[in-house]
Design a protein around this motif. Structure first.
Motif, PDB file in Angstrom:
ATOM      1  N   ARG A  64       0.819  -1.148  -0.068  1.00 58.22           N
ATOM      2  CA  ARG A  64      -0.032   0.104   0.228  1.00 58.22           C
ATOM      3  C   ARG A  64       0.881   1.138  -0.038  1.00 58.22           C
ATOM      4  O   ARG A  64       0.582   2.343  -0.511  1.00 58.22           O
ATOM      5  N   SER A  67       2.063   1.688  -3.360  1.00 59.63           N
ATOM      6  CA  SER A  67       1.089   2.091  -4.269  1.00 59.63           C
ATOM      7  C   SER A  67       0.892   3.491  -4.349  1.00 59.63           C
ATOM      8  O   SER A  67       0.383   4.288  -5.136  1.00 59.63           O
ATOM      9  N   GLN A  78      -1.592  -4.893  -5.540  1.00 60.72           N
ATOM     10  CA  GLN A  78      -2.096  -4.492  -4.307  1.00 60.72           C
ATOM     11  C   GLN A  78      -3.692  -4.980  -4.384  1.00 60.72           C
ATOM     12  O   GLN A  78      -4.066  -5.708  -3.310  1.00 60.72           O
ATOM     13  N   PHE A  79      -4.192  -4.546  -5.270  1.00 65.61           N
ATOM     14  CA  PHE A  79      -5.651  -5.022  -5.445  1.00 65.61           C
ATOM     15  C   PHE A  79      -5.753  -6.427  -5.576  1.00 65.61           C
ATOM     16  O   PHE A  79      -6.938  -6.908  -5.104  1.00 65.61           O
ATOM     17  N   GLU A  82      -5.466  -8.028  -2.367  1.00 66.23           N
ATOM     18  CA  GLU A  82      -6.539  -7.677  -1.549  1.00 66.23           C
ATOM     19  C   GLU A  82      -7.922  -8.380  -1.863  1.00 66.23           C
ATOM     20  O   GLU A  82      -8.565  -8.953  -1.074  1.00 66.23           O
ATOM     21  N   ALA A  83      -8.171  -8.734  -3.280  1.00 67.74           N
ATOM     22  CA  ALA A  83      -9.200  -9.469  -3.549  1.00 67.74           C
ATOM     23  C   ALA A  83      -9.082 -10.984  -3.273  1.00 67.74           C
ATOM     24  O   ALA A  83      -9.978 -11.608  -2.769  1.00 67.74           O
ATOM     25  N   THR A  97     -15.365  -6.485  -5.818  1.00 67.53           N
ATOM     26  CA  THR A  97     -15.010  -5.147  -6.003  1.00 67.53           C
ATOM     27  C   THR A  97     -13.281  -5.043  -6.333  1.00 67.53           C
ATOM     28  O   THR A  97     -12.988  -4.420  -7.371  1.00 67.53           O
ATOM     29  N   LYS A  98     -12.533  -5.746  -5.333  1.00 68.58           N
ATOM     30  CA  LYS A  98     -11.071  -5.817  -5.692  1.00 68.58           C
ATOM     31  C   LYS A  98     -10.639  -6.267  -6.714  1.00 68.58           C
ATOM     32  O   LYS A  98      -9.519  -6.043  -7.630  1.00 68.58           O
ATOM     33  N   MET A 101     -11.189  -3.947  -9.669  1.00 67.88           N
ATOM     34  CA  MET A 101     -10.165  -2.826  -9.654  1.00 67.88           C
ATOM     35  C   MET A 101      -8.845  -3.369 -10.082  1.00 67.88           C
ATOM     36  O   MET A 101      -8.093  -2.491 -10.651  1.00 67.88           O
ATOM     37  N   ALA A 102      -8.585  -4.577  -9.568  1.00 66.67           N
ATOM     38  CA  ALA A 102      -7.024  -5.205 -10.071  1.00 66.67           C
ATOM     39  C   ALA A 102      -7.147  -5.173 -11.622  1.00 66.67           C
ATOM     40  O   ALA A 102      -5.953  -5.071 -12.227  1.00 66.67           O
ATOM     41  N   GLN A 105      -6.915  -1.493 -12.926  1.00 65.42           N
ATOM     42  CA  GLN A 105      -5.603  -0.870 -12.787  1.00 65.42           C
ATOM     43  C   GLN A 105      -4.518  -1.604 -13.625  1.00 65.42           C
ATOM     44  O   GLN A 105      -3.560  -1.074 -14.328  1.00 65.42           O
TER      45      GLN A 105
END
Length: 175
Positions: A64, A67, A78-79, A82-83, A97-98, A101-102, A105
Protein backbone atom coordinates in the motif's frame (compact mmCIF):
# COMPACT_ATOMS: atom_id res chain seq x y z
CA UNK A 1 4.58 -26.36 -11.68
CA UNK A 2 2.02 -23.58 -12.13
CA UNK A 3 -0.33 -24.98 -9.47
CA UNK A 4 2.16 -26.57 -7.07
CA UNK A 5 1.43 -24.19 -4.21
CA UNK A 6 3.05 -26.35 -1.56
CA UNK A 7 6.37 -26.19 -3.44
CA UNK A 8 5.88 -22.49 -4.14
CA UNK A 9 5.30 -21.76 -0.46
CA UNK A 10 8.47 -23.59 0.53
CA UNK A 11 10.46 -21.61 -2.05
CA UNK A 12 8.94 -18.23 -1.21
CA UNK A 13 9.92 -18.51 2.46
CA UNK A 14 13.57 -18.05 1.62
CA UNK A 15 12.83 -15.64 -1.23
CA UNK A 16 11.07 -13.39 1.27
CA UNK A 17 14.36 -12.81 3.01
CA UNK A 18 15.75 -11.38 -0.20
CA UNK A 19 13.02 -8.80 -0.78
CA UNK A 20 12.13 -8.05 2.84
CA UNK A 21 13.93 -4.69 2.97
CA UNK A 22 13.81 -3.80 -0.71
CA UNK A 23 11.43 -1.53 -2.56
CA UNK A 24 12.12 -2.52 -6.16
CA UNK A 25 9.82 -3.90 -8.81
CA UNK A 26 11.35 -7.32 -8.16
CA UNK A 27 10.41 -7.01 -4.51
CA UNK A 28 6.86 -6.10 -5.56
CA UNK A 29 6.62 -9.29 -7.63
CA UNK A 30 8.02 -11.23 -4.70
CA UNK A 31 5.52 -9.83 -2.21
CA UNK A 32 2.61 -10.28 -4.60
CA UNK A 33 3.40 -13.89 -5.51
CA UNK A 34 4.33 -14.75 -1.93
CA UNK A 35 0.97 -13.38 -0.80
CA UNK A 36 -0.97 -15.17 -3.53
CA UNK A 37 0.70 -18.47 -2.66
CA UNK A 38 0.02 -17.97 1.06
CA UNK A 39 -3.63 -17.20 0.34
CA UNK A 40 -4.06 -20.23 -1.90
CA UNK A 41 -2.55 -22.41 0.81
CA UNK A 42 -4.73 -20.73 3.48
CA UNK A 43 -7.87 -21.42 1.43
CA UNK A 44 -7.02 -25.08 0.86
CA UNK A 45 -5.63 -25.97 4.30
CA UNK A 46 -6.76 -25.02 7.79
CA UNK A 47 -3.22 -25.58 9.06
CA UNK A 48 -1.43 -22.27 9.70
CA UNK A 49 -4.27 -20.26 8.10
CA UNK A 50 -4.11 -17.45 10.65
CA UNK A 51 -0.31 -17.16 10.32
CA UNK A 52 -0.48 -17.08 6.52
CA UNK A 53 -3.11 -14.36 6.58
CA UNK A 54 -0.97 -12.38 9.04
CA UNK A 55 1.98 -12.58 6.63
CA UNK A 56 -0.21 -11.42 3.75
CA UNK A 57 -1.47 -8.44 5.75
CA UNK A 58 2.14 -7.54 6.56
CA UNK A 59 3.01 -7.70 2.85
CA UNK A 60 -0.04 -5.57 2.02
CA UNK A 61 1.07 -2.86 4.43
CA UNK A 62 4.25 -2.42 2.39
CA UNK A 63 2.45 -2.77 -0.93
CA UNK A 64 0.00 0.00 0.00
CA UNK A 65 2.86 2.37 0.73
CA UNK A 66 4.46 1.58 -2.63
CA UNK A 67 1.09 2.07 -4.36
CA UNK A 68 0.84 5.59 -2.97
CA UNK A 69 4.20 6.45 -4.50
CA UNK A 70 3.85 4.67 -7.85
CA UNK A 71 0.32 3.38 -8.53
CA UNK A 72 1.03 2.36 -12.14
CA UNK A 73 3.53 -0.27 -10.97
CA UNK A 74 2.06 -1.39 -7.66
CA UNK A 75 -1.65 -0.67 -7.29
CA UNK A 76 -2.90 -3.53 -9.49
CA UNK A 77 -0.76 -5.98 -7.52
CA UNK A 78 -2.13 -4.60 -4.26
CA UNK A 79 -5.75 -4.87 -5.47
CA UNK A 80 -5.20 -8.45 -6.61
CA UNK A 81 -3.80 -9.52 -3.25
CA UNK A 82 -6.63 -7.67 -1.48
CA UNK A 83 -9.17 -9.48 -3.68
CA UNK A 84 -7.72 -12.88 -2.87
CA UNK A 85 -7.56 -12.03 0.85
CA UNK A 86 -11.22 -10.95 0.81
CA UNK A 87 -12.11 -14.21 -0.95
CA UNK A 88 -10.25 -16.31 1.64
CA UNK A 89 -12.02 -14.59 4.54
CA UNK A 90 -15.38 -14.93 2.71
CA UNK A 91 -15.96 -11.21 2.17
CA UNK A 92 -17.43 -11.77 -1.29
CA UNK A 93 -18.60 -8.20 -2.02
CA UNK A 94 -15.11 -6.87 -1.22
CA UNK A 95 -13.48 -9.60 -3.31
CA UNK A 96 -15.65 -8.78 -6.34
CA UNK A 97 -14.80 -5.10 -6.09
CA UNK A 98 -11.08 -5.69 -5.66
CA UNK A 99 -10.89 -8.15 -8.58
CA UNK A 100 -12.55 -5.57 -10.79
CA UNK A 101 -10.17 -2.86 -9.59
CA UNK A 102 -7.14 -5.14 -10.12
CA UNK A 103 -8.25 -5.86 -13.69
CA UNK A 104 -8.85 -2.19 -14.53
CA UNK A 105 -5.63 -0.98 -12.89
CA UNK A 106 -3.56 -3.68 -14.61
CA UNK A 107 -5.14 -2.85 -17.97
CA UNK A 108 -4.57 0.88 -17.48
CA UNK A 109 -0.93 0.20 -16.59
CA UNK A 110 -0.44 -1.96 -19.67
CA UNK A 111 0.54 -5.05 -17.66
CA UNK A 112 -0.93 -7.82 -19.82
CA UNK A 113 0.25 -10.76 -17.72
CA UNK A 114 -1.13 -9.13 -14.56
CA UNK A 115 -4.45 -8.33 -16.22
CA UNK A 116 -4.69 -11.95 -17.39
CA UNK A 117 -3.87 -13.24 -13.90
CA UNK A 118 -6.47 -10.93 -12.32
CA UNK A 119 -9.11 -12.21 -14.77
CA UNK A 120 -8.08 -15.82 -14.12
CA UNK A 121 -8.29 -15.44 -10.34
CA UNK A 122 -11.59 -13.55 -10.59
CA UNK A 123 -13.00 -16.34 -12.75
CA UNK A 124 -11.82 -19.00 -10.31
CA UNK A 125 -13.32 -17.03 -7.43
CA UNK A 126 -16.72 -17.00 -9.17
CA UNK A 127 -16.42 -20.74 -9.79
CA UNK A 128 -15.68 -21.33 -6.09
CA UNK A 129 -18.80 -19.44 -5.07
CA UNK A 130 -20.79 -21.34 -7.71
CA UNK A 131 -21.50 -18.41 -10.04
CA UNK A 132 -20.46 -20.15 -13.23
CA UNK A 133 -22.17 -17.70 -15.59
CA UNK A 134 -20.24 -14.84 -14.00
CA UNK A 135 -16.98 -16.81 -14.10
CA UNK A 136 -16.97 -17.59 -17.81
CA UNK A 137 -16.36 -14.04 -19.15
CA UNK A 138 -13.37 -13.64 -16.79
CA UNK A 139 -11.94 -17.00 -17.82
CA UNK A 140 -12.41 -16.23 -21.51
CA UNK A 141 -10.73 -12.86 -21.08
CA UNK A 142 -7.83 -14.42 -19.18
CA UNK A 143 -7.35 -16.90 -22.01
CA UNK A 144 -7.46 -14.15 -24.64
CA UNK A 145 -4.90 -12.04 -22.79
CA UNK A 146 -2.54 -14.94 -22.04
CA UNK A 147 -2.61 -15.71 -25.77
CA UNK A 148 -1.97 -12.05 -26.70
CA UNK A 149 0.84 -11.81 -24.13
CA UNK A 150 2.49 -14.92 -25.57
CA UNK A 151 2.58 -16.96 -22.37
CA UNK A 152 2.17 -20.27 -24.20
CA UNK A 153 3.06 -22.60 -21.29
CA UNK A 154 0.79 -20.64 -18.95
CA UNK A 155 -1.99 -20.63 -21.55
CA UNK A 156 -1.77 -24.39 -22.04
CA UNK A 157 -1.79 -25.02 -18.29
CA UNK A 158 -4.75 -22.66 -17.83
CA UNK A 159 -6.76 -24.29 -20.63
CA UNK A 160 -6.10 -27.76 -19.19
CA UNK A 161 -7.14 -26.60 -15.73
CA UNK A 162 -10.40 -25.12 -17.03
CA UNK A 163 -11.15 -28.18 -19.18
CA UNK A 164 -10.69 -30.35 -16.07
CA UNK A 165 -13.16 -28.17 -14.21
CA UNK A 166 -15.80 -28.07 -16.95
CA UNK A 167 -15.05 -31.43 -18.55
CA UNK A 168 -13.20 -32.05 -21.79
CA UNK A 169 -16.39 -31.77 -23.83
CA UNK A 170 -16.84 -28.20 -22.62
CA UNK A 171 -17.26 -25.54 -25.28
CA UNK A 172 -16.14 -22.66 -23.07
CA UNK A 173 -13.11 -21.91 -25.29
CA UNK A 174 -14.46 -23.06 -28.67
CA UNK A 175 -14.95 -19.68 -30.26
Amino acid sequence: HFSDFKLAESLTRSAGLLYHNLSSLGAAFGRMYHSLVLLERASSSKSCKRHRIHLVRRNLKVMRQWSKNCPENFLGKQFLVEAELAAVVHNHPEAKTKYYMAIIQSRDSGLLWQEALANELAGKFYLKIRHQSEAIPFLEEARRIYKEWGGIAKLEHFETEIEEHFGESSTIFDH
